[in-house]
Design a protein around this motif. Structure first.
Motif, PDB file in Angstrom:
ATOM      1  N   THR A  89       0.829  -1.204   0.000  1.00  0.00           N
ATOM      2  CA  THR A  89       0.000   0.000   0.000  1.00  0.00           C
ATOM      3  C   THR A  89       0.863   1.253   0.000  1.00  0.00           C
ATOM      4  O   THR A  89       1.796   1.385   0.795  1.00  0.00           O
ATOM      5  CB  THR A  89      -0.916  -0.002   1.237  1.00  0.00           C
ATOM      6  N   SER A  90       0.538   2.187  -0.897  1.00  0.00           N
ATOM      7  CA  SER A  90       1.277   3.440  -0.985  1.00  0.00           C
ATOM      8  C   SER A  90       0.435   4.459  -1.741  1.00  0.00           C
ATOM      9  O   SER A  90      -0.551   4.111  -2.407  1.00  0.00           O
ATOM     10  CB  SER A  90       2.609   3.247  -1.729  1.00  0.00           C
ATOM     11  N   TYR A  91       0.823   5.713  -1.628  1.00  0.00           N
ATOM     12  CA  TYR A  91       0.153   6.785  -2.388  1.00  0.00           C
ATOM     13  C   TYR A  91       0.219   6.493  -3.889  1.00  0.00           C
ATOM     14  O   TYR A  91      -0.770   6.640  -4.614  1.00  0.00           O
ATOM     15  CB  TYR A  91       0.833   8.123  -2.065  1.00  0.00           C
ATOM     16  N   GLU A  92       1.379   6.060  -4.364  1.00  0.00           N
ATOM     17  CA  GLU A  92       1.558   5.800  -5.793  1.00  0.00           C
ATOM     18  C   GLU A  92       0.643   4.666  -6.269  1.00  0.00           C
ATOM     19  O   GLU A  92       0.106   4.714  -7.383  1.00  0.00           O
ATOM     20  CB  GLU A  92       3.025   5.473  -6.097  1.00  0.00           C
ATOM     21  N   TRP A  93       0.486   3.627  -5.433  1.00  0.00           N
ATOM     22  CA  TRP A  93      -0.409   2.506  -5.775  1.00  0.00           C
ATOM     23  C   TRP A  93      -1.821   3.051  -6.004  1.00  0.00           C
ATOM     24  O   TRP A  93      -2.494   2.713  -6.987  1.00  0.00           O
ATOM     25  CB  TRP A  93      -0.412   1.494  -4.639  1.00  0.00           C
ATOM     26  N   ALA A  94      -2.275   3.905  -5.088  1.00  0.00           N
ATOM     27  CA  ALA A  94      -3.621   4.472  -5.196  1.00  0.00           C
ATOM     28  C   ALA A  94      -3.770   5.318  -6.453  1.00  0.00           C
ATOM     29  O   ALA A  94      -4.793   5.243  -7.161  1.00  0.00           O
ATOM     30  CB  ALA A  94      -3.944   5.290  -3.957  1.00  0.00           C
ATOM     31  N   VAL A  95      -2.762   6.142  -6.747  1.00  0.00           N
ATOM     32  CA  VAL A  95      -2.823   7.001  -7.935  1.00  0.00           C
ATOM     33  C   VAL A  95      -2.912   6.152  -9.205  1.00  0.00           C
ATOM     34  O   VAL A  95      -3.716   6.431 -10.107  1.00  0.00           O
ATOM     35  CB  VAL A  95      -1.588   7.937  -7.997  1.00  0.00           C
ATOM     36  N   VAL A  96      -2.096   5.108  -9.292  1.00  0.00           N
ATOM     37  CA  VAL A  96      -2.135   4.222 -10.457  1.00  0.00           C
ATOM     38  C   VAL A  96      -3.522   3.602 -10.610  1.00  0.00           C
ATOM     39  O   VAL A  96      -4.099   3.564 -11.707  1.00  0.00           O
ATOM     40  CB  VAL A  96      -1.057   3.128 -10.339  1.00  0.00           C
ATOM     41  N   LEU A 124      -4.190  -1.494   5.351  1.00  0.00           N
ATOM     42  CA  LEU A 124      -4.678  -2.684   4.657  1.00  0.00           C
ATOM     43  C   LEU A 124      -4.024  -2.773   3.285  1.00  0.00           C
ATOM     44  O   LEU A 124      -3.773  -1.749   2.644  1.00  0.00           O
ATOM     45  CB  LEU A 124      -6.197  -2.609   4.482  1.00  0.00           C
ATOM     46  N   PRO A 125      -3.739  -3.970   2.807  1.00  0.00           N
ATOM     47  CA  PRO A 125      -3.165  -4.076   1.461  1.00  0.00           C
ATOM     48  C   PRO A 125      -4.168  -3.643   0.399  1.00  0.00           C
ATOM     49  O   PRO A 125      -5.320  -4.092   0.395  1.00  0.00           O
ATOM     50  CB  PRO A 125      -2.829  -5.573   1.330  1.00  0.00           C
ATOM     51  N   LEU A 126      -3.759  -2.772  -0.506  1.00  0.00           N
ATOM     52  CA  LEU A 126      -4.621  -2.378  -1.608  1.00  0.00           C
ATOM     53  C   LEU A 126      -4.769  -3.517  -2.619  1.00  0.00           C
ATOM     54  O   LEU A 126      -5.636  -3.463  -3.499  1.00  0.00           O
ATOM     55  CB  LEU A 126      -4.081  -1.122  -2.290  1.00  0.00           C
ATOM     56  N   SER A 127      -3.952  -4.548  -2.479  1.00  0.00           N
ATOM     57  CA  SER A 127      -4.104  -5.738  -3.314  1.00  0.00           C
ATOM     58  C   SER A 127      -5.315  -6.554  -2.896  1.00  0.00           C
ATOM     59  O   SER A 127      -5.724  -7.473  -3.605  1.00  0.00           O
ATOM     60  CB  SER A 127      -2.834  -6.594  -3.252  1.00  0.00           C
ATOM     61  N   HIS A 128      -5.904  -6.247  -1.730  1.00  0.00           N
ATOM     62  CA  HIS A 128      -7.131  -6.877  -1.252  1.00  0.00           C
ATOM     63  C   HIS A 128      -8.265  -5.876  -1.410  1.00  0.00           C
ATOM     64  O   HIS A 128      -8.095  -4.681  -1.163  1.00  0.00           O
ATOM     65  CB  HIS A 128      -6.967  -7.292   0.214  1.00  0.00           C
ATOM     66  N   VAL A 129      -9.435  -6.346  -1.788  1.00  0.00           N
ATOM     67  CA  VAL A 129     -10.540  -5.423  -2.078  1.00  0.00           C
ATOM     68  C   VAL A 129     -11.000  -4.674  -0.831  1.00  0.00           C
ATOM     69  O   VAL A 129     -11.543  -3.568  -0.927  1.00  0.00           O
ATOM     70  CB  VAL A 129     -11.711  -6.185  -2.745  1.00  0.00           C
ATOM     71  N   PHE A 130     -10.774  -5.210   0.357  1.00  0.00           N
ATOM     72  CA  PHE A 130     -11.133  -4.513   1.596  1.00  0.00           C
ATOM     73  C   PHE A 130     -10.407  -3.169   1.672  1.00  0.00           C
ATOM     74  O   PHE A 130     -11.003  -2.127   1.959  1.00  0.00           O
ATOM     75  CB  PHE A 130     -10.778  -5.398   2.795  1.00  0.00           C
ATOM     76  N   GLY A 131      -9.109  -3.175   1.393  1.00  0.00           N
ATOM     77  CA  GLY A 131      -8.333  -1.942   1.439  1.00  0.00           C
ATOM     78  C   GLY A 131      -8.800  -0.923   0.420  1.00  0.00           C
ATOM     79  O   GLY A 131      -8.902   0.273   0.705  1.00  0.00           O
ATOM     80  N   LEU A 134      -1.507   6.729   3.962  1.00  0.00           N
ATOM     81  CA  LEU A 134      -1.288   5.369   3.473  1.00  0.00           C
ATOM     82  C   LEU A 134       0.049   4.845   3.979  1.00  0.00           C
ATOM     83  O   LEU A 134       1.082   5.520   3.836  1.00  0.00           O
ATOM     84  CB  LEU A 134      -1.331   5.351   1.947  1.00  0.00           C
ATOM     85  N   VAL A 135       0.027   3.658   4.591  1.00  0.00           N
ATOM     86  CA  VAL A 135       1.245   3.041   5.117  1.00  0.00           C
ATOM     87  C   VAL A 135       1.340   1.620   4.594  1.00  0.00           C
ATOM     88  O   VAL A 135       0.335   0.992   4.246  1.00  0.00           O
ATOM     89  CB  VAL A 135       1.263   3.045   6.665  1.00  0.00           C
ATOM     90  N   ALA A 136       2.559   1.098   4.551  1.00  0.00           N
ATOM     91  CA  ALA A 136       2.810  -0.184   3.887  1.00  0.00           C
ATOM     92  C   ALA A 136       2.266  -1.389   4.638  1.00  0.00           C
ATOM     93  O   ALA A 136       1.983  -2.422   4.030  1.00  0.00           O
ATOM     94  CB  ALA A 136       4.313  -0.356   3.653  1.00  0.00           C
ATOM     95  N   GLY A 137       2.118  -1.285   5.962  1.00  0.00           N
ATOM     96  CA  GLY A 137       1.662  -2.435   6.726  1.00  0.00           C
ATOM     97  C   GLY A 137       1.499  -2.106   8.191  1.00  0.00           C
ATOM     98  O   GLY A 137       1.617  -0.944   8.606  1.00  0.00           O
ATOM     99  N   VAL A 138       1.258  -3.137   8.998  1.00  0.00           N
ATOM    100  CA  VAL A 138       0.991  -2.937  10.432  1.00  0.00           C
ATOM    101  C   VAL A 138       2.183  -2.332  11.175  1.00  0.00           C
ATOM    102  O   VAL A 138       2.000  -1.415  11.987  1.00  0.00           O
ATOM    103  CB  VAL A 138       0.556  -4.260  11.084  1.00  0.00           C
ATOM    104  N   PRO A 139       3.422  -2.788  10.964  1.00  0.00           N
ATOM    105  CA  PRO A 139       4.541  -2.158  11.689  1.00  0.00           C
ATOM    106  C   PRO A 139       4.640  -0.660  11.442  1.00  0.00           C
ATOM    107  O   PRO A 139       4.846   0.126  12.379  1.00  0.00           O
ATOM    108  CB  PRO A 139       5.774  -2.901  11.156  1.00  0.00           C
ATOM    109  N   GLU A 140       4.468  -0.252  10.170  1.00  0.00           N
ATOM    110  CA  GLU A 140       4.533   1.167   9.841  1.00  0.00           C
ATOM    111  C   GLU A 140       3.335   1.913  10.441  1.00  0.00           C
ATOM    112  O   GLU A 140       3.456   3.054  10.883  1.00  0.00           O
ATOM    113  CB  GLU A 140       4.546   1.349   8.323  1.00  0.00           C
ATOM    114  N   LEU A 141       2.191   1.258  10.473  1.00  0.00           N
ATOM    115  CA  LEU A 141       0.996   1.875  11.043  1.00  0.00           C
ATOM    116  C   LEU A 141       1.180   2.148  12.531  1.00  0.00           C
ATOM    117  O   LEU A 141       0.845   3.224  13.026  1.00  0.00           O
ATOM    118  CB  LEU A 141      -0.219   0.968  10.806  1.00  0.00           C
TER     119      LEU A 141
END
Length: 528
Positions: free
Chosen positions: A7-14, A158-165, A181-188
């Motif tokens: 998960t990242s800002y760039e992922w969302a923009v794409v 949440l992973p944007l690769s999953h529809v929940f995210g 947007l953060v990459a995962g639980v540790p970063e969160l």
């Protein structure tokens, strides 16, 4: 367009760029194996790819080969594209393509996690994504919106690769939520005291990880709730040394504990965290009680990929613990004669990609016209329309004595122990219920160091002290069920379940058939 990355800002923009011109996004889990990536690329016939890392880019180019119309791009390049000329012919072409996109056009192909076989590509339209996201916002009141002068704020890990995210992200945009947007639980966890969210959307696994992190350093945590805090809890009669279960009738004691311990936990959460939307699996009652003690209301929900995630959601005003809430607007829920949960609504997928069997093929037209989505989950509805999930058709174990056992609640409770990483309950067609238990490597390292057991072999898993510790987790789980459903024996495994090993799906669900095959010798040892 396939997208591989965290998960990242760039992922969302794409993703939004792809959707805006009527192209189709195919998310790929960053933990996916090469075989899984190859299946997704070939099955979806993706023409272009994005990757987070250079290694992933090279991997996509190698797997995609001549089928890709260009080499895979890195997500980090997206930032430079915003500086491109906006007045050229490409801009006119973009406007033309955008104007042609319609609600029932295919938006994304999301591959199911594949707990029992090869992942199937679930087709979701723009209407499906919008109905699920917007109706979640409308259903939950002010949760996603500003209230009393305070803007709703969330961290999306949440992973944007999953529809929940992705559903939550679209809901945040629709509701005007300030979103990080953060990459995962540790970063969160690291961002919580800085970003100060008012709510989070998480799966139970993440809530458990956060709970462990604020408990004790031995579990790899930060020690917000440390040994001294637990001593205070036990002194006030508020908690066991493990569970921190709060007896809310002891008002004076609870107030003292709140002042000495829970205030520190709230500070580590940023001081504004009040609600957590929780979906994807069942949540153990003691975890919900822990968050309740620090003033965080758990809003359980139910959804699945084939319904663009959201089906039912609890809301702050009418939250009913144990349930997954009422249906969001535009969604109808029914219970079949065999207790299977059926769904119909604007969020329901039109079907699977490449002619796989459709989720609504089976004949069921009760309670209204049109086909129903058969979820495979078992449930019940109470008189006020709240949904309760009671099990999964394919996951109910039936012992040789004929006892039906739901494994998930037992596994959830065992997994809460600081030493435990994962657990799978076994017992189908067997005389009694048992469990395979894996140990958290960080917690194990601390445990071994404290006992001078630093050897490289796996003799630690037979250590009586460790087995006694795990037995407390087993006893705790058994308190939830009858003796016939209880775990009578367990086996500590030498290795953990992993995605790379094939025992877990990318969304961290157990692949039970794979685990049973990989650890057949351990299971045989349990049953003699």
């Amino acid at each position: 367009m396939a997208v591989l990355g965290r998960t990242s800002y760039e992922w969302a923009v794409v993703d939004f760029a792809v959707l805006s011109i009527g192209a189709v996004t195919v998310p790929i889990y960053p933990t996916a194996s090469e075989q899984q990536i190859r299946h997704l690329l070939v099955d979806s016939a993706a023409s272009w790819c994005f990757a987070e890392t250079d290694d992933q880019r090279i991997q996509l180019d190698r797997i995609g080969g001549a089928a890709l119309r260009a080499g895979a791009w890195l997500l980090e390049t997206v930032g430079a594209w915003r500086e491109a000329d906006q007045d050229g012919p490409e801009d006119a072409e973009f406007d033309d393509r955008r104007a042609k996109v319609r609600a029932d056009d295919l938006a994304t192909i999301v591959y199911t996690s594949g707990t029992t076989g090869t992942p199937k590509g679930c087709m979701l339209t723009h209407r499906n994504l919008y109905a699920s996201s917007a109706n979640t916002v409308e259903h939950t009141g002010q949760l996603f919106r500003s209230a009393a002068g305070e803007q709703a704020t969330t961290l999306l890990g949440l992973p944007l690769s999953h529809v929940f995210g992705r559903t939550i992200l679209i809901a945040c945009l629709y509701g005007g939520t300030r979103t990080g947007l953060v990459a995962g639980v540790p970063e969160l966890i690291a961002e919580l005291p800085v970003f100060r969210p008012t709510f989070l959307a998480l799966v139970p696994y993440a809530l458990e990880k956060i709970r462990k992190r604020v408990r004790e350093p031995a579990a790899g945590g930060v020690g917000v709730v440390d040994a001294e805090a637990e001593r205070i809890a036990i002194e006030f009669g508020l908690a066991s040394a493990r569970g921190l279960r709060i007896d809310t009738d002891l008002h004076d004691a609870h107030a003292a504990f709140d002042e000495k311990v829970y205030s520190r936990v709230r500070a580590s959460f940023g001081g504004r965290f009040q609600h957590a939307i929780c979906g994807g699996a069942s949540l153990d009652d003691s975890t919900a009680a822990f968050y309740g003690g620090v003033g965080v209301q758990i809003l359980n929900c139910y959804g699945l990929t084939e319904a663009a995630t959201a089906v039912t959601v609890n809301v702050p005003a009418t939250n009913r613990m144990g349930s997954t809430g009422r249906p969001i607007p535009g969604t109808t829920v029914a219970i079949a004669d065999d207790d299977e949960l059926l769904i119909r609504g604007l969020n329901v997928s039109p079907g699977y990609w490449q002619g796989s069997p459709q989720p609504t093929d089976r004949d069921a037209t009760q309670a209204g016209e049109g086909p129903w989505l058969h979820t495979g989950d078992l449930g019940r509805l109470d008189d006020e329309g709240f949904l309760y999930i009671t099990g999964r058709r394919k996951e109910i174990l039936v012992t040789s004595g004929g006892k039906n056992v739901a494994p998930t609640p037992l596994e959830d409770r065992v997994r809460l122990h600081p030493l435990v990483s994962n657990c799978m309950v076994v017992g189908d067609a067997r005389p009694f219920v048992s469990a395979l238990v894996t140990i958290d490597p960080v917690a194990l390292s601390g445990w071994k160091a404290s006992r001078g057991a630093e050897g490289e072999d796996d003799s630690w898993r037979h250590n009586p002290d460790l087995l006694a510790e795990i037995q407390t987790a087993i006893d705790d789980a058994n308190s939830l069920v009858s003796r016939a459903e209880s775990i009578r024996a367990f086996r500590v495994l030498a290795t953990d379940f992993t995605v790379d090993g094939g025992q877990l799906t990318p969304s961290m669900k157990l692949r039970r058939n794979v685990i049973e095959a990989d650890f057949a010798a351990d299971i045989a040892a349990v049953y003699g």
